[in-house]
Design a protein around this motif. Structure first.
Motif, mmCIF file in Angstrom:
data_model
loop_
_atom_site.group_PDB
_atom_site.id
_atom_site.type_symbol
_atom_site.label_atom_id
_atom_site.label_comp_id
_atom_site.label_asym_id
_atom_site.label_seq_id
_atom_site.Cartn_x
_atom_site.Cartn_y
_atom_site.Cartn_z
ATOM 1 N N GLY A 341 0.803 -1.221 0.000
ATOM 2 C CA GLY A 341 0.000 0.000 0.000
ATOM 3 C C GLY A 341 0.831 1.262 0.000
ATOM 4 N N ILE A 342 2.086 1.176 -0.505
ATOM 5 C CA ILE A 342 2.971 2.345 -0.440
ATOM 6 C C ILE A 342 2.495 3.478 -1.344
ATOM 7 C CG2 ILE A 342 4.965 0.931 0.154
ATOM 8 C CD1 ILE A 342 5.962 1.424 -2.745
ATOM 9 N N GLY A 343 1.614 3.169 -2.293
ATOM 10 C CA GLY A 343 1.096 4.229 -3.150
ATOM 11 C C GLY A 343 0.426 5.337 -2.365
ATOM 12 N N HIS A 344 -0.093 5.005 -1.191
ATOM 13 C CA HIS A 344 -0.753 6.004 -0.352
ATOM 14 C C HIS A 344 0.249 6.927 0.345
ATOM 15 C CE1 HIS A 344 -4.658 4.069 -0.843
ATOM 16 N NE2 HIS A 344 -4.092 2.905 -0.566
ATOM 17 N N LEU A 345 1.534 6.536 0.326
ATOM 18 C CA LEU A 345 2.546 7.323 1.023
ATOM 19 C C LEU A 345 3.242 8.326 0.109
ATOM 20 C CD1 LEU A 345 4.350 4.458 3.023
ATOM 21 C CD2 LEU A 345 2.150 5.576 3.488
ATOM 22 N N LEU A 346 3.011 8.207 -1.180
ATOM 23 C CA LEU A 346 3.765 9.009 -2.145
ATOM 24 C C LEU A 346 3.423 10.490 -2.043
ATOM 25 C CD1 LEU A 346 3.480 6.707 -5.286
ATOM 26 C CD2 LEU A 346 5.445 6.957 -3.766
ATOM 27 N N LEU A 347 4.467 11.318 -2.055
ATOM 28 C CA LEU A 347 4.333 12.765 -2.129
ATOM 29 C C LEU A 347 5.052 13.235 -3.393
ATOM 30 C CD1 LEU A 347 5.120 13.731 1.585
ATOM 31 C CD2 LEU A 347 2.874 13.547 0.513
ATOM 32 N N LYS A 348 4.440 14.165 -4.107
ATOM 33 C CA LYS A 348 4.990 14.607 -5.383
ATOM 34 C C LYS A 348 6.333 15.308 -5.222
ATOM 35 C CE LYS A 348 3.992 17.491 -9.422
ATOM 36 N NZ LYS A 348 3.103 18.505 -10.021
ATOM 37 N N ASP A 349 7.262 14.963 -6.091
ATOM 38 C CA ASP A 349 8.559 15.633 -6.239
ATOM 39 C C ASP A 349 9.480 15.500 -5.036
ATOM 40 O OD1 ASP A 349 8.114 16.433 -8.831
ATOM 41 O OD2 ASP A 349 7.528 18.479 -8.329
ATOM 42 N N GLU A 350 9.222 14.517 -4.174
ATOM 43 C CA GLU A 350 10.141 14.326 -3.042
ATOM 44 C C GLU A 350 11.525 13.882 -3.523
ATOM 45 O OE1 GLU A 350 9.312 14.558 0.717
ATOM 46 O OE2 GLU A 350 8.209 16.001 -0.505
ATOM 47 N N LEU A 351 11.577 13.006 -4.519
ATOM 48 C CA LEU A 351 12.870 12.577 -5.054
ATOM 49 C C LEU A 351 13.592 13.760 -5.681
ATOM 50 C CD1 LEU A 351 14.886 10.309 -5.763
ATOM 51 C CD2 LEU A 351 13.625 9.986 -7.898
ATOM 52 N N LEU A 352 12.892 14.575 -6.446
ATOM 53 C CA LEU A 352 13.499 15.734 -7.095
ATOM 54 C C LEU A 352 14.051 16.712 -6.066
ATOM 55 C CD1 LEU A 352 14.125 17.513 -9.547
ATOM 56 C CD2 LEU A 352 11.755 18.318 -9.471
ATOM 57 N N GLN A 353 13.261 17.028 -5.055
ATOM 58 C CA GLN A 353 13.700 18.006 -4.060
ATOM 59 C C GLN A 353 14.838 17.456 -3.203
ATOM 60 O OE1 GLN A 353 10.161 19.290 -1.985
ATOM 61 N NE2 GLN A 353 9.143 19.858 -3.886
ATOM 62 N N ALA A 354 14.768 16.167 -2.870
ATOM 63 C CA ALA A 354 15.863 15.559 -2.104
ATOM 64 C C ALA A 354 17.156 15.590 -2.911
ATOM 65 C CB ALA A 354 15.503 14.115 -1.737
ATOM 66 N N ALA A 355 17.065 15.264 -4.201
ATOM 67 C CA ALA A 355 18.262 15.257 -5.047
ATOM 68 C C ALA A 355 18.809 16.668 -5.241
ATOM 69 C CB ALA A 355 17.934 14.618 -6.390
ATOM 70 N N LEU A 356 17.928 17.652 -5.392
ATOM 71 C CA LEU A 356 18.392 19.034 -5.515
ATOM 72 C C LEU A 356 19.137 19.464 -4.255
ATOM 73 C CD1 LEU A 356 15.288 20.694 -7.216
ATOM 74 C CD2 LEU A 356 17.593 20.596 -8.176
ATOM 75 N N SER A 357 18.586 19.124 -3.095
ATOM 76 C CA SER A 357 19.244 19.470 -1.844
ATOM 77 C C SER A 357 20.595 18.774 -1.724
ATOM 78 C CB SER A 357 18.345 19.099 -0.660
ATOM 79 O OG SER A 357 18.959 19.437 0.565
ATOM 80 N N LEU A 358 20.647 17.500 -2.058
ATOM 81 C CA LEU A 358 21.910 16.764 -2.029
ATOM 82 C C LEU A 358 22.920 17.342 -3.018
ATOM 83 C CD1 LEU A 358 20.743 13.053 -1.739
ATOM 84 C CD2 LEU A 358 22.358 14.206 -0.207
ATOM 85 N N SER A 359 22.428 17.821 -4.151
ATOM 86 C CA SER A 359 23.313 18.384 -5.157
ATOM 87 C C SER A 359 24.044 19.609 -4.627
ATOM 88 C CB SER A 359 22.507 18.746 -6.413
ATOM 89 O OG SER A 359 23.346 19.137 -7.465
#
Length: 647
Positions: A341-359
């Motif tokens: 049921g992980i589909g209910h946990l998804l938030l938009k652009d979390e991967l993008l924002q995390a990667a930008l911060s790490l960058s």
């Protein structure tokens, strides 16, 4: 970029003479001296080399654009040219010429606010006067070279196009500019701090502004910093080094662009025995070229802006195509092979924002370890370490300091894993491995900061990948609701302490909601995940990356970092438009990406160390009960394939 020498003296100066008409104009709030060429000069303007010509803006005199002038001894000319070419953001060089023997005698026309001089004179880096003629220096000028620096980009025009009202200046001069602690790339002996100019922009209009700057000037019109001025070493916006302060309101975000006034700092730093330069706010008009401007307007480079930190306030930018590629990675890893049921946990652009911060991070601390098999030794599972090491390997390839923190009881296991990974070519560089067994928030702050000083954090980003997370009752649970607290050190406290230390961001990667960092989605975990009301992690990270298997989240972060650092828009923003492009390292980045071969070796190393699959509990080539070759290898191929395809 200008590719041939533009002989300004030979092609323009002989024609000027009495045809120069001095006048005072306030273009975009900047005081300029406009040298209006009469009709008899038009043929000469058209005959100039196209490489010396730049884009028009609506408020410019037809056929002309503003520029600033730097005059240096001939012996320094090659070095300064290289310096400009290596720092094209603040110093876009239009051309150079033999210095004119005598510049036209042009007295500044006074205005009710100020008088705008023509040239400043420097001796050994000190401004000794303001001149309206160089006639007395005609002999020295024979051994000097004039550089013409583009000043045509108009921030005010972009504001107007974006529908953002202009702000009044707090003083009678041009909009303020600031010396930063960001160094320009040192080239051929020239070195100086970057100078920037700032405009306050309402937060909800940032995207519109970036679209307008792109439409006017393409990538060259993009800002180099959005957010807290302290990140540029600017202590007080109200005290610009040049010009007048533009007031920031509470709803505003400071936006910074590189300033050609950087040339004055270069003149000061080189300490030439004699030099001249255009004063702040004063410009000359030179021929422009619409053809070269068209080449920098690439629709696919339209930027997006994303908030990556609240304290200090910090935004990053990335091209729309690159952002879309990262979103595709996020969708790829969001499949739910365990039907949790992980589909209910998804938030938009979390991967993008995390990667930008790490960058943007300089030093990253990664943690992993979920001792779900509490009746076995070791109790760890095969999900977590591969993703953590894959991310660490790519962070190292980007030149970032990277360390891992693990449970004290698992220290020897992780040291063996890293040693074997280096021996088998999965890692190129050892990863320092730390432990933490503190008992208080004070201990956690001391761990994170040099001498316990919150102003000197050792790390600026924390990443947890499949790391056991503390539940609301203070315990740690596996998916079957078994308490494993006795096997887990309080690394959660590091993440909690980081929330109150400016400059440290955090990312949690999980696949079930009981992992460190998943407190950000705990309400959804409690509602939709089996046993979620008990096992849900209560500690949140700034960014929550959800994946079907947590290793996939680590792989996706590495791939997203590759996409971002290969993106011209983001890469220029990272280096503040100074120095050479870092994309030259792209080949080594490709080698640092996850691969089926490397991850097969990595899983083999875990098997050799008796680490078990999370679901089945077997010691074998599987993760979370899913076989490596049929499932995980295919996921790696998808991620890397989508990452390296041409944008």
């Amino acid at each position: 970029m200008f590719s041939r020498t533009w002989n300004w003296k030979n092609e323009i100066s002989p024609l000027l003479g009495s045809y120069l008409v001095p006048c005072r104009s306030f273009r975009d709030g900047i005081m300029t001296i406009s040298f209006l060429l009469r009709s008899c000069l038009r043929s000469a303007v058209r005959s100039l080399p196209k490489a010396a010509l730049i884009r028009n803006t609506s408020s410019m005199t037809e056929g002309l654009q503003p520029a600033s002038v730097v005059v240096l001894p001939r012996s320094l000319a090659p070095a300064f040219e290289s310096f400009c070419q290596g720092n094209r953001g603040p110093l876009p060089l239009l051309g150079q010429s033999e210095a004119v023997k005598t510049l036209p005698q042009l007295s500044a026309v006074s205005d009710i606010r100020t008088i705008c001089p023509q040239l400043q004179k420097y001796k050994f880096g000190t401004c000794t006067g303001i001149l309206t003629s160089l006639e007395e220096h005609s002999e020295q000028l024979k051994e000097m070279v004039t550089f013409i620096i583009d000043c045509s980009f108009s921030i005010e025009e972009a504001l107007e196009q974006a529908g953002i009202p202009r702000r009044d200046l707090t003083g009678p001069s041009h909009a303020g500019a600031y010396k930063t602690t960001v160094p320009c790339a040192t080239i051929a002996g020239f070195c100086c701090p970057l100078v920037v100019t700032m405009r306050p922009i309402p937060k909800d209009k940032l995207e519109r502004l970036l679209q307008a700057t792109h439409a006017i000037r393409g990538q060259q019109g993009q800002p180099i910093h959005i957010g807290d001025p302290g990140l540029l070493g600017i202590e007080a916006l109200s005290k610009p080094d040049y010009g007048s302060y533009v007031e920031c309101r509470p709803e505003d975000v400071p936006v910074f662009w590189p300033s050609p006034l950087t040339s004055l700092e270069a003149v000061i730093s080189c300490k030439a025995p004699l030099a001249f330069a255009s004063p702040p706010g004063c410009m000359v008009m030179v021929p422009k070229d619409t053809a070269s401007s068209a080449s920098c307007l690439t629709p696919e480079m339209v930027p997006e802006v994303h908030a990556i930190s609240k304290d200090p306030l910090h935004y990053s930018i990335v091209s729309a195509p690159a952002a879309q590629k990262v979103r595709e990675l996020e969708s790829t890893i969001a499949v739910d092979p365990g039907n949790r049921g992980i589909g209910h946990l998804l938030l938009k652009d979390e991967l993008l924002q995390a990667a930008l911060s790490l960058s943007h991070a300089r030093s990253v601390l990664v943690t992993t370890g979920f001792p779900t098999h509490f009746n076995h030794e070791p109790p760890e599972e095969t999900d977590g370490p591969p993703g953590a090491i894959a991310l660490a390997a790519f962070l190292q390839a980007l030149g970032k300091e990277t360390a891992m923190v693990v449970d004290q009881r698992a220290l020897n296991l992780h040291m063996r894993i890293v040693e074997d990974a280096i021996r088998q070519g999965v890692l190129k560089t050892p990863i320092p491995i730390l432990t933490y067994q503190g008992r208080s928030m004070e201990d956690a702050r001391a761990f994170l900061c040099k001498d316990g000083d919150p102003k000197s954090p050792r790390f600026d980003h924390l990443v947890a990948i499949e790391r056991a997370g503390r539940a609301a009752d203070g315990n740690y649970y596996n998916a079957r609701k078994m308490n494993i607290k006795h096997l887990v050190d309080p690394i959660d406290d590091i993440f909690l302490a980081a929330q109150k230390i400016p400059g440290i961001s955090s990312t949690g990667v999980g696949d079930g909601g009981n992992e460190l960092g998943m407190g950000k989605v705990k309400a959804a975990v409690k509602k939709h995940i089996r046993n979620g009301d008990v096992i849900a992690c209560d500690v949140e990270a700034d960014f929550a990356v959800i994946a079907g298997v947590s290793n996939w989240g680590g792989y996706a972060l590495a791939c997203a970092l590759y996409i971002l650092n290969s993106c011209q828009v983001h890469e220029r923003y990272l280096r503040r438009a100074t120095g050479p492009s870092r994309r030259a390292g792209e080949q080594s980045w490709i080698q640092a990406l996850p691969s089926v071969a490397k991850e097969e070796k990595m899983l083999g190393i875990l098997v050799e160390n008796q680490v078990r699959s999370g679901v089945s509990g077997i010691v074998g080539m599987e993760v979370d009960g899913l076989p490596f070759h049929d499932v995980h290898a295919e996921m790696i191929r998808k991620l890397v394939g989508a990452t390296t395809v041409h944008m």
